[in-house]
Write an enzyme that holds these catalytic residues in place. Structure first.
Site, PDB file in Angstrom:
ATOM      1  N   ASP A 523      26.735  -9.403  34.385  1.00  0.00           N
ATOM      2  CA  ASP A 523      26.695  -7.958  34.630  1.00  0.00           C
ATOM      3  C   ASP A 523      27.235  -7.253  33.370  1.00  0.00           C
ATOM      4  OD1 ASP A 523      26.604  -5.545  36.029  1.00  0.00           O
ATOM      5  OD2 ASP A 523      28.484  -5.892  37.092  1.00  0.00           O
ATOM      6  N   GLU A 526      25.048  -4.428  28.825  1.00  0.00           N
ATOM      7  CA  GLU A 526      24.232  -3.482  28.011  1.00  0.00           C
ATOM      8  C   GLU A 526      24.691  -3.443  26.559  1.00  0.00           C
ATOM      9  OE1 GLU A 526      25.714  -2.714  30.963  1.00  0.00           O
ATOM     10  OE2 GLU A 526      23.898  -3.118  32.113  1.00  0.00           O
ATOM     11  N   ASP A 601      22.997   0.052  40.058  1.00  0.00           N
ATOM     12  CA  ASP A 601      23.796   0.751  41.074  1.00  0.00           C
ATOM     13  C   ASP A 601      23.033   1.893  41.739  1.00  0.00           C
ATOM     14  OD1 ASP A 601      25.613  -1.034  40.201  1.00  0.00           O
ATOM     15  OD2 ASP A 601      26.879   0.398  39.131  1.00  0.00           O
TER      16      ASP A 601
HETATM   17  C1  NOJ Z   1      28.465  -3.029  38.226  1.00  0.00           C
HETATM   18  C2  NOJ Z   1      27.331  -3.694  38.937  1.00  0.00           C
HETATM   19  O1  NOJ Z   1      26.153  -2.958  38.775  1.00  0.00           O
HETATM   20  C3  NOJ Z   1      27.684  -3.884  40.398  1.00  0.00           C
HETATM   21  O2  NOJ Z   1      26.629  -4.514  41.052  1.00  0.00           O
HETATM   22  C4  NOJ Z   1      28.964  -4.676  40.511  1.00  0.00           C
HETATM   23  O3  NOJ Z   1      29.318  -4.800  41.859  1.00  0.00           O
HETATM   24  C5  NOJ Z   1      30.079  -3.976  39.749  1.00  0.00           C
HETATM   25  N1  NOJ Z   1      29.683  -3.812  38.369  1.00  0.00           N
HETATM   26  C6  NOJ Z   1      31.394  -4.760  39.802  1.00  0.00           C
HETATM   27  O4  NOJ Z   1      31.279  -5.968  39.173  1.00  0.00           O
END
Ligand code: NOJ
Length: 911
Positions: A523, A526, A601
């Site tokens: 995650d 970017e 998200d």
């Molecule tokens: C951002 C991610 O997009 C999300 O899915 C994740 O739960 C959070 N970071 C925490 O790691």
């Protein structure tokens, strides 16, 4: 007073739930985009009075010998009107690759000689994006003998393709490349003369280097918000180029955006589409703002032909689309902050052929382990071992099949990756073993920011494998753990150190010793930097090779998840479970080879369920089919109806995962209670019963690039109305046409039948009772009533679907289950289908452990050949009286070569 506080609260609430657009640049306030757009507007208003600054020197044009490959080389001369003696030399190469890929590269000479203050910065224009995007170092260049070449004093041309029906013609003044099919131009490059390459100059002399059409906005400084610290050591370096798609109105691709499938015109108030990987907090729908990933592949489609344009550049990029021209053409303008100009143009008959040809260069989706096509249960966070194992057994209690449970960042000790929070996860190995007992897997998150002050980051800093700041020392920024460094996975030396974190031996507590059911979620790659400009790395940070971050920004995420994939692949040589599963948030062209993606998200709102369909479809048509969206929505608490509808839609995402924010309430399917729990369970079971079909779709995509969630127009190219349909789709080549219910309180849906073939109502995956058939004389909509229970699915005549219908706790436990075949004849009484089978976890299939039989094509491995087909359901033909025919226990093994013919006029009894 009271009213005031309520108003204040409403204001705060709504500002929390909207993307903070002001944090992100747009074309107007981004120096390089602003300048190129200004240049283009000037040229447009000058019309024929504009005198082009770029021309190919005819005497420079020659064939470049490199084995049998086909390359034409030459030099473009850029004239700078105010400095008559200056001729900026821009070497150009035109090459031809397999799959009708015409590649053009334009560089700038003399960059080695320039001096800049910062001695650590590489002066050259970045030209290594392709090395990350391409599947292989050896590109499939076409041999000279297969091409007919013609060079004259003012242009050159070559013809190619199996029947030499394609022509590329490069005109020297003004520089213009036209690709034609049977003499009809399809794409014209630099049609509008927007070609612009900002050549090297020192700041003091800048004014002279500008032509009348140019402005000097933010050439040596950045005046945008948080970006003011950017030193821009190399000054202006941008590139811009226009591409006209002749007689094409339907454009697709260039993700990632929360926008329609058929791309929008951006000439009016719309900003251009931006490709710049960012952690776009609380993104909005109907937006051209950048998101987590970037695939600079644009498809232009019309009934007879399609075009793919692959812009091979990893810097910040804007794409302007003008679809309104009277000529029926679409005009596009591509603008990147720096790098060489490098692009491929593919013209072929269909969008599927473009997918295939693009995959020849960047690779196809790798066949994932079968478990990863199952249901993934995630939330931020499952708190401890007990929580994980309880969820695990509740799934069984509710008879919900699932394959994978996930742990978000809280499992670590203070967000130090490669550690466990020991008090709540005292025995990760035991936990993984317990999951393994029912064929289940664990995915844990590992992000690229590494907290300072513990052995992992100490070692990375010592070994100098971190992203550096402009002074060439490890860059320190902030993310989940607080102060962090970022591993520089563009550095080849980083791989071994990354591998050492995942070592698979008894002593490594993180990996659970020899646990082989552990997989990884990457995650924030970017990369997300909480205190960085636009929430990412400063652009003047430095990577391996002295490359500025601005040059490599969009490939960083790819380099990171690829490193993780490589580390995982090195494990488990002692088992068959060789295929790693990686989920990545950031991606680029080529990411499909090693990772799945999800759309980040989203929110628990109907419009996010709706937009997920075009977003996942877009990902599928640009070669990244293993895609999904957070089921239920990440932020917020979905209503029971929304959650249920999201499960019913989510089972069709190639990647199917429920996920939720840490502040949201628990929402595993049993939380909602009846009837919702049963309806969601049925949806998951439908996914599992169709896994044989889905795995086959993945297999086909892994060898041809065909989308898994496939837009309707792929099967109806003659039907222009289908080109904008984005709320229904086919599943691979299976013939399943799905229209998920994504509207609140819907009691009917209208499904678009794109042709006059017969479609059988296969709602909920059931062929029960009387089968409703729909067949229209011409494409159009049919209405169907729906209840909350219903997942509208239609099966196109001519298809055969393979199912496994027994409930099992995980896909692994289904391996030996028999198949049911659903045979859906077309209007002529014919049907065929494909079934791909292998062990679902090893790389055996790449070593030839497979075979095919006809009618229903089957690939099988070893013992799987003994699996039986327990039932064949044959739906009757449209005109027939018979509703369906069921053959129980036909005594067929899947590996046996068989075909069956049924007469259409026999009585039911005779059959
Ligand atoms: C951002 C991610 O997009 C999300 O899915 C994740 O739960 C959070 N970071 C925490 O790691």
């Amino acid at each position: 007073m009271r009213l005031q506080s309520v108003l204040l609260w409403i204001f705060c609430f709504s500002s929390v739930l909207a993307v903070k657009e002001y944090l992100f640049k747009n074309c107007d306030n981004s120096g390089f985009c602003h300048r190129n757009k200004h240049y283009a507007n000037q040229i447009k208003s000058l019309g024929s009075a504009f005198v082009p600054h770029y021309a190919i020197d005819p005497s420079s044009v020659h064939l470049q010998e490199s084995g049998q490959d086909f390359h034409i080389a030459g030099t473009i001369i850029k004239k700078v009107p105010n400095i008559p003696d200056l001729q900026v030399e821009l070497p150009i190469t035109v090459s031809l690759l397999e799959g009708n890929n015409v590649r053009v590269q334009i560089d700038e000479s003399g960059r080695n000689q320039i001096t800049v203050k910062n001695k650590y910065v590489n002066h050259r224009r970045y030209n290594e994006t392709g090395q990350w995007a391409f599947a292989s170092e050896e590109l499939p260049y076409i041999s000279k003998k297969d091409v007919k070449l013609d060079i004259s004093s003012d242009k050159l041309s070559f013809t190619y393709g199996p029947a030499q029906e394609y022509t590329a013609e490069l005109q020297f003044l003004p520089v213009k490349l036209t690709i034609s099919y049977k003499d009809e131009p399809q794409v014209v490059v630099n049609d509008q003369n927007f070609l612009n390459l900002e050549h090297w100059r020192v700041r003091d002399a800048n004014a002279e280097h500008l032509s009348d059409e140019q402005v000097d906005f933010d050439m040596f400084t950045d005046s945008f918000g948080d970006s003011k610290e950017d030193k821009l050591p190399l000054g202006p370096e941008s590139i811009g180029l226009d591409f006209t798609f002749k007689n094409y109105k339907n454009l697709y691709g260039i993700p990632e955006h929360a926008d329609s499938l058929n791309l929008k015109d951006t000439t009016g108030s719309n900003q251009p589409y931006r490709l710049f990987n960012v952690d776009i907090f609380e993104y909005e729908t109907d937006s051209r703002l950048p998101m987590y990933g970037a695939i600079p592949l644009l498809l232009a489609v019309r009934p007879e032909l399609s075009v793919g344009l692959f812009w091979i550049n990893s810097a910040d990029t804007f794409v302007d689309l003008d679809k309104n021209s009277d000529s029926g053409d679409s005009r596009t303008h591509w603008i990147s902050e720096n790098g060489v100009i490098d692009f491929m143009i593919i013209v072929d008959k269909t969008p599927a052929a473009i997918n295939k040809n693009y995959g020849l260069i960047t690779g196809y989706v790798q066949l994932p382990p079968l478990f990863s096509l199952g249901y993934h249960q995630c939330r931020w966070n499952y708190n401890d071992e007990k929580d994980v194992l309880e969820i695990n057994s509740l799934m069984d209690k509710h008879r919900i099949p699932y394959d994978t449970i996930w742990l978000d960042i809280e499992y670590t000790d203070s967000k130090k990756y490669f550690t466990w929070q020991n008090d709540v996860f005292p025995d990760p190995e035991g936990m993984m073993k317990e999951l393994d007992a029912t064929g289940r897997n664990l995915v844990v998150i590992i992000d690229p920011h590494i907290k300072t002050g513990y052995p992992v980051s100490d070692q990375f800093r010592k070994q100098k494998i971190c992203i550096n700041d402009a002074t060439n020392t490890s860059y320190l920024g902030h993310c989940w753990p607080g102060e962090s460094v970022w591993i520089d996975t563009l550095n080849p030396n980083a791989q071994a150190l990354w591998d050492s974190q995942f070592v698979w031996d008894k002593k490594n507590k993180f990996t659970g010793g020899l646990s082989t059911n552990l997989h990884i979620w990457n995650d924030m790659n970017e990369p997300s930097v909480f205190n960085g400009p636009e929430t990412t790395s400063p652009r003047d940070n430095l990577h391996y090779g002295g490359w500025e971050h601005r040059s490599v920004h969009n490939i960083y995420g790819l380099s990171y998840h690829e490193a993780t994939y490589n580390s995982l692949k090195k494990r488990q040589s002692h088992t068959t479970r060789e295929r790693p599963f990686i989920l990545t948030r950031s991606y680029y062209s080529g990411s499909q080879r090693t990772a799945a993606m999800w759309t980040g998200d989203n929110m628990s709102k109907w419009e996010y369920l709706q937009i997920s369909l075009p977003m996942v479809l877009t990902s599928n048509i640009v070669g990244m089919p293993f895609a999904g969206a957070d089921v239920g929505g990440f932020f917020g608490n979905p209503s029971k109806e929304l959650l249920t509808r999201w499960y019913q839609a989510g089972i069709w995402y190639p990647f199917f995962r429920a996920h939720a924010h840490i502040d949201s309430r628990r929402r595993e399917p049993w939380v909602a209670g009846e009837p919702y729990t049963s309806i969601m369970t049925d949806a998951v079971k439908l996914r599992y019963s169709l896994l044989p079909m889905l795995y086959t779709a993945f297999y086909e995509s892994s060898v041809s690039g065909i989308p898994i969630m496939k837009p309707v127009f792929y099967e109806a190219l003659d039907n222009l109305e289908s080109y904008s349909i984005e709320d229904q789709f086919f599943v691979g080549n299976s013939g399943l046409l799905v229209k998920p219910v994504v509207e609140k309180e819907a009691d009917d849906i209208e499904i678009y039948l794109p042709d006059s073939e017969v479609y059988y109502d296969f709602t909920n995956g059931n062929i029960t009772g009387d089968i409703t058939k729909f067949q229209l004389n011409k494409p159009g909509y049919v209405k169907r009533a729906v209840t909350l229970n219903d997942i509208p699915v239609f099966l196109k005549g001519g298809s055969i679907i393979a199912q496994k219908n027994r409930y099992r706790r995980s896909s692994k436990l289904m391996v030996n289950d028999p198949y049911t075949l659903i045979v859906a004849p077309d209007s002529n009484g014919n049907a065929n289908g494909k079934l791909y089978i292998d062990d679902g976890e090893s790389f055996g299939y790449t070593k030839g452990l497979s075979a095919k039989v006809s009618s229903i094509d089957v690939n099988y491995v070893g013992s799987l050949s003994s699996i039986e087909i327990e039932k064949i359901v044959i739906i009757s033909q449209p005109q027939s009286q018979i509703n369906k025919l069921i053959i129980h226990n036909p005594k067929l093994k899947v590996a046996a070569d068989w075909s069956a013919t049924f007469a259409t006029d026999v009585e039911h009894d005779e059959l």
